[in-house]
Design an enzyme around this catalytic site. Sequence first.
Site, PDB file in Angstrom:
ATOM      1  CB  CYS A  82     -43.184  68.636  26.691  1.00 34.71           C
ATOM      2  SG  CYS A  82     -43.464  70.284  27.379  1.00 34.71           S
ATOM      3  CG  ASP A  83     -42.499  61.944  26.000  1.00 33.91           C
ATOM      4  OD1 ASP A  83     -41.541  61.990  25.210  1.00 33.91           O
ATOM      5  OD2 ASP A  83     -43.297  60.991  26.048  1.00 33.91           O
TER       6      ASP A  83
END
Length: 209
Positions: A82-83
């Site tokens: 995730c980012d």
Amino acid sequence: MSPEPKYALLLASASPGRRRVLTDAGLHFDTRVSQVDEDAVLAAAVAADGPQDADATALLLARAKAENVAATAGTHTLVLGCDSVFEIDGVAYGKPHTAPVATERWQQMRGRSGVLHSGHWLIDAGTGTGHGTVTSTVVHFAHVSDAEIHAYVASGEPLPCAGGFTIDGLGAAFIESIEGNYQNVIGLNVSMLRELLARHQVPITSLWR
């Protein structure tokens, strides 16, 4: 008690907020922090394709993190990278890291609205097959004073956060409302995870504790 899931879920993130989202959702998972050089990944993307939009940047880094951890994960493991990237006035912002940058960001954001993009990439470590998506949430900020900004920055909370704020901590007091998914602002949208799991033919219910 639910049986052990056929697939293990591995979160490629050090974020306490993302871990809390998965825990609150009642999921079996482990954590392994990726060793991705984000600046190098972005530089390579710019060299190859030109400047990246904020949502594309979020997905690119999420994929890089997932693939990095998947390279050393076992079979029957699904790795989630995730980012998050915050966008205001068409400009993408990551983590401020330093107090002066965080202060400047908040002076720019107060009384205004921006968009928090969170990229999600789920890869099967055994096959290398991956799928990704980006979800975006509009965040409306309060008209906070300079004193409030300085106190918030001094707390240290905003320094490691995309855009320089959180919605699940001290920063919640300075967010008037959002349009979209609340979890997405924390950095992990469980509804989107459910859809990505389905693309791997893994029902999210099989990961319930």
